[in-house]
Design an enzyme around this catalytic site. Structure first.
Site, PDB file in Angstrom:
ATOM      1  CG  HIS A 198      -0.319   0.150   2.532  1.00  0.00           C
ATOM      2  ND1 HIS A 198      -0.031  -0.933   3.325  1.00  0.00           N
ATOM      3  CD2 HIS A 198       0.101   1.233   3.231  1.00  0.00           C
ATOM      4  CE1 HIS A 198       0.517  -0.526   4.453  1.00  0.00           C
ATOM      5  NE2 HIS A 198       0.628   0.799   4.413  1.00  0.00           N
ATOM      6  CD  GLU A 241      -1.706   3.356   6.202  1.00  0.00           C
ATOM      7  OE1 GLU A 241      -1.396   4.151   7.110  1.00  0.00           O
ATOM      8  OE2 GLU A 241      -1.008   2.366   5.901  1.00  0.00           O
ATOM      9  CG  HIS A 279       1.637  11.234  -9.593  1.00  0.00           C
ATOM     10  ND1 HIS A 279       2.818  11.754 -10.113  1.00  0.00           N
ATOM     11  CD2 HIS A 279       1.435  10.074 -10.263  1.00  0.00           C
ATOM     12  CE1 HIS A 279       3.282  10.948 -11.045  1.00  0.00           C
ATOM     13  NE2 HIS A 279       2.455   9.911 -11.158  1.00  0.00           N
ATOM     14  CD  GLU A 323       0.556   9.442 -14.465  1.00  0.00           C
ATOM     15  OE1 GLU A 323       0.884   9.313 -15.644  1.00  0.00           O
ATOM     16  OE2 GLU A 323       1.314   9.175 -13.503  1.00  0.00           O
TER      17      GLU A 323
END
Length: 177
Positions: free
Chosen positions: A25, A92, A119, A165
Site C-alpha cells: 500500500h 491507506e 502522485h 494521475e
C-alpha cells in the site's frame, strides 16, 4: 524466458531473501476522513477494506482498494485485516484526529516547493469517459488529456489536494523511449 525487468545502472538482481516481497500500500495523510472517503469511494469506486483505530496515538487508518468482481473478501475482522495486508494496490488514508476541525490545517501535497512526493495513479478503461465523470463530480483538474506536452495523461486533485494521475493503459503504448 520470461521478462526479468529492464536493466539500468544501479539495478541489481533480486536476492533469495527478498523472494515474496511485494508492494502492499501507499499512505496519504488526510485532514477530514468523511471528505476523503467520499472522494475515493464515489469518484474512483474504491471500497473500504478495513478501518483500524489507534486511540492511544489518536489516529485512524482506512485501507481502500478496488477488489476484482467476485473476489472473496473475509467477513471476520482479523481475517480481513490479514487479507488486506496481503493485497496489491491498496491505498491507506491516515487521519490524525482533530485535524478536520482546524480551519487553517493542510498537508503538503509534495508538488509545491519543496517538491517531494509526486502522485498516485489510477488506470481507467476509457480516459475520455473518466474526464467526463470527473467533470460531472466537480473534481479539480491539474491537467486534462489534451493539455501540456504529455498528451493522454490526466492529473486531478483529491479532497486533500494530492495529485492523482489517470491513464488509459492502451494510450500509454509508445510513450517515452
Amino acid at each position: 524466458m520470461s521478462f526479468q525487468g529492464e536493466q539500468h545502472p544501479g539495478v541489481q538482481a533480486p536476492t533469495a531473501e527478498s523472494h515474496g516481497f511485494r508492494l502492499n500500500h501507499t499512505m496519504l495523510r488526510i485532514k477530514d476522513p468523511e471528505r476523503a472517503l467520499a472522494f475515493y469511494t464515489r469518484v474512483f469506486g474504491m471500497r473500504v477494506l478495513r478501518r483500524l483505530d489507534f486511540e492511544e496515538m489518536q489516529f485512524s487508518l482506512y485501507f481502500l482498494a478496488r477488489p476484482e468482481a467476485g473476489e472473496q473478501i473475509p467477513e471476520a475482522s482479523d481475517e480481513r485485516t490479514a487479507w488486506t495486508f496481503d493485497q496489491r494496490g491498496v491505498l491507506e488514508l491516515t487521519h490524525n484526529w482533530g485535524t478536520e476541525t482546524q480551519d487553517d490545517f493542510a498537508y503538503h501535497d509534495g508538488n509545491a516547493d519543496p517538491q517531494g512526493f509526486g502522485h498516485i495513479c489510477f488506470s481507467v478503461p476509457d480516459l475520455a469517459a473518466a474526464e467526463a465523470w470527473f467533470d460531472a463530480n466537480e473534481v479539480e483538474f491539474v491537467k486534462r488529456a489534451d493539455q501540456g506536452k504529455m498528451k493522454d495523461v490526466v492529473f486531478v486533485k483529491d479532497a486533500d489536494g494530492y495529485w492523482i494521475e489517470v491513464v488509459e493503459a492502451a494510450r500509454m503504448a509508445g510513450k517515452g523511449d
